[in-house]
Scaffold this motif. Structure first.
Motif, PDB file in Angstrom:
ATOM      1  N   LEU A   1       0.823  -1.206   0.000  1.00 52.01           N
ATOM      2  CA  LEU A   1       0.000   0.000   0.000  1.00 52.01           C
ATOM      3  C   LEU A   1       0.855   1.253   0.000  1.00 52.01           C
ATOM      4  N   ASP A   2       1.925   1.244   0.759  1.00 51.74           N
ATOM      5  CA  ASP A   2       2.816   2.406   0.795  1.00 51.74           C
ATOM      6  C   ASP A   2       3.384   2.687  -0.596  1.00 51.74           C
ATOM      7  N   ARG A   3       3.855   1.650  -1.280  1.00 55.52           N
ATOM      8  CA  ARG A   3       4.426   1.835  -2.618  1.00 55.52           C
ATOM      9  C   ARG A   3       3.348   2.244  -3.617  1.00 55.52           C
ATOM     10  N   PHE A   4       2.163   1.634  -3.492  1.00 54.58           N
ATOM     11  CA  PHE A   4       1.060   1.937  -4.393  1.00 54.58           C
ATOM     12  C   PHE A   4       0.656   3.407  -4.274  1.00 54.58           C
ATOM     13  N   ARG A   5       0.473   3.884  -3.062  1.00 54.66           N
ATOM     14  CA  ARG A   5       0.029   5.263  -2.859  1.00 54.66           C
ATOM     15  C   ARG A   5       1.080   6.261  -3.332  1.00 54.66           C
ATOM     16  N   GLN A   6       2.321   5.953  -3.098  1.00 57.64           N
ATOM     17  CA  GLN A   6       3.378   6.853  -3.564  1.00 57.64           C
ATOM     18  C   GLN A   6       3.407   6.928  -5.090  1.00 57.64           C
ATOM     19  N   ALA A   7       3.199   5.790  -5.742  1.00 58.37           N
ATOM     20  CA  ALA A   7       3.212   5.772  -7.207  1.00 58.37           C
ATOM     21  C   ALA A   7       1.981   6.458  -7.787  1.00 58.37           C
ATOM     22  N   VAL A   8       0.834   6.314  -7.136  1.00 58.40           N
ATOM     23  CA  VAL A   8      -0.385   7.001  -7.596  1.00 58.40           C
ATOM     24  C   VAL A   8      -0.253   8.500  -7.365  1.00 58.40           C
ATOM     25  N   ASP A   9       0.386   8.873  -6.273  1.00 56.60           N
ATOM     26  CA  ASP A   9       0.566  10.284  -5.951  1.00 56.60           C
ATOM     27  C   ASP A   9       1.507  10.971  -6.939  1.00 56.60           C
ATOM     28  N   ALA A  10       2.547  10.284  -7.375  1.00 56.99           N
ATOM     29  CA  ALA A  10       3.515  10.868  -8.307  1.00 56.99           C
ATOM     30  C   ALA A  10       2.831  11.206  -9.633  1.00 56.99           C
ATOM     31  N   GLU A  11       3.176  12.344 -10.208  1.00 54.31           N
ATOM     32  CA  GLU A  11       2.430  12.852 -11.361  1.00 54.31           C
ATOM     33  C   GLU A  11       2.477  11.904 -12.554  1.00 54.31           C
ATOM     34  N   HIS A  12       3.659  11.460 -12.942  1.00 55.54           N
ATOM     35  CA  HIS A  12       3.769  10.638 -14.155  1.00 55.54           C
ATOM     36  C   HIS A  12       3.145   9.260 -13.954  1.00 55.54           C
ATOM     37  N   THR A  13       3.582   8.537 -12.921  1.00 58.36           N
ATOM     38  CA  THR A  13       3.071   7.178 -12.714  1.00 58.36           C
ATOM     39  C   THR A  13       1.606   7.196 -12.293  1.00 58.36           C
ATOM     40  N   GLY A  14       1.202   8.247 -11.566  1.00 61.82           N
ATOM     41  CA  GLY A  14      -0.196   8.344 -11.148  1.00 61.82           C
ATOM     42  C   GLY A  14      -1.130   8.577 -12.324  1.00 61.82           C
ATOM     43  N   ALA A  15      -0.736   9.480 -13.227  1.00 56.93           N
ATOM     44  CA  ALA A  15      -1.560   9.731 -14.415  1.00 56.93           C
ATOM     45  C   ALA A  15      -1.631   8.484 -15.289  1.00 56.93           C
ATOM     46  N   GLU A  16      -0.539   7.735 -15.317  1.00 56.48           N
ATOM     47  CA  GLU A  16      -0.492   6.525 -16.132  1.00 56.48           C
ATOM     48  C   GLU A  16      -1.514   5.492 -15.649  1.00 56.48           C
ATOM     49  N   ILE A  17      -1.542   5.207 -14.341  1.00 54.84           N
ATOM     50  CA  ILE A  17      -2.475   4.183 -13.847  1.00 54.84           C
ATOM     51  C   ILE A  17      -3.914   4.697 -13.884  1.00 54.84           C
ATOM     52  N   ALA A  18      -4.109   5.989 -13.714  1.00 49.97           N
ATOM     53  CA  ALA A  18      -5.461   6.541 -13.818  1.00 49.97           C
ATOM     54  C   ALA A  18      -6.008   6.338 -15.222  1.00 49.97           C
ATOM     55  N   ASP A  19      -5.174   6.540 -16.227  1.00 51.31           N
ATOM     56  CA  ASP A  19      -5.600   6.315 -17.615  1.00 51.31           C
ATOM     57  C   ASP A  19      -5.892   4.835 -17.872  1.00 51.31           C
ATOM     58  N   VAL A  20      -5.063   3.953 -17.323  1.00 52.05           N
ATOM     59  CA  VAL A  20      -5.262   2.518 -17.497  1.00 52.05           C
ATOM     60  C   VAL A  20      -6.585   2.086 -16.883  1.00 52.05           C
ATOM     61  N   VAL A  21      -6.864   2.553 -15.673  1.00 51.90           N
ATOM     62  CA  VAL A  21      -8.107   2.186 -14.984  1.00 51.90           C
ATOM     63  C   VAL A  21      -9.323   2.742 -15.731  1.00 51.90           C
ATOM     64  N   ALA A  22      -9.215   3.951 -16.227  1.00 51.40           N
ATOM     65  CA  ALA A  22     -10.319   4.539 -16.991  1.00 51.40           C
ATOM     66  C   ALA A  22     -10.583   3.727 -18.256  1.00 51.40           C
ATOM     67  N   ASP A  23      -9.528   3.264 -18.907  1.00 50.80           N
ATOM     68  CA  ASP A  23      -9.681   2.444 -20.111  1.00 50.80           C
ATOM     69  C   ASP A  23     -10.346   1.123 -19.778  1.00 50.80           C
TER      70      ASP A  23
END
Length: 221
Positions: A111-133
């Protein structure tokens, strides 16, 4: 045993078990579980061997900590895990077939690694786009649960707060019981579903990965 589909008897077995979840029913019908349900599930897992090896969950519920549970599970589940950490779950029940993939329940270090990666602009935008798709392609996005508010250290108005509040990330499809359930196409549908979520799993494996703590659970059991 080669997989040729999920027999109607498997669906009927779970319909009847839901109606009479008792030791008497189980003792009178456990040969159906042994001879049809379990071999069918194993054959399906064998057909999907590239995502395994798989663990077939036992048919009995653990009643040690919950006296309100019925004694027997009304579904048969199986779980496999990739070397990178992503899980693959498939389930047969009275409702038919469902499958899911991802990280259903993350341990604290994940969870710690997941939240940090979602929070980071590049990796966070990437997973948000994947989930939306995935959502556009009619996957259900879920997890074991989610916090009601932002975790400590994250603003409540974070643009990806819905992801940050999650305690896992998985994509699933509930197929029901169409006619193809009783054919080899059932394995193809599960495979296509798991492969269709490959981008999400690749992100999770790259930025979260397996836990180094004691495991707390699988997809469902």
């Amino acid at each position: 045993m080669a997989f040729t589909g999920i027999p109607q008897e498997v669906v009927e077995f779970y319909e009847q078990l839901e109606a009479d979840n008792s030791k008497a029913f189980w003792e009178a019908n456990k040969h159906r579980y042994r001879d049809v349900v379990k071999p069918t599930t194993q054959a399906l897992c064998d057909a999907l061997g590239e995502f395994g090896p798989f663990h077939l969950f036992r048919p009995h519920n653990d009643l040690r900590f919950s006296k309100n549970k019925p004694p027997y599970k009304t579904h048969q589940g199986a779980y496999g895990e990739s070397e990178g950490g992503a899980g693959y779950y498939v389930q047969i029940s009275a409702l038919g077939l469902m499958c899911g993939t991802g990280y259903y329940a993350m341990a604290k270090d994940q969870l710690d690694r997941f939240r940090q990666a979602v929070d980071a602009e590049h990796t966070g935008a990437e997973i948000a786009d994947v989930v939306a798709d995935l959502s556009r392609r009619r996957y259900s996005i879920g997890a074991i649960g989610a916090l009601k508010t932002a975790p400590r250290g994250y603003p409540k108005d974070h643009p990806r707060i819905e992801l940050i509040r999650r305690k896992g990330l998985m994509a699933s499809k509930d197929f029901g019981a169409p006619k193809w359930l009783h054919t080899k196409q059932a394995a193809t549908k599960v495979r296509d579903s798991w492969e269709g979520a490959a981008a999400m799993n690749a992100w999770l494996d790259a930025h979260v990965g397996p836990s180094t703590l004691e495991p707390e659970g699988f997809f469902g059991g």
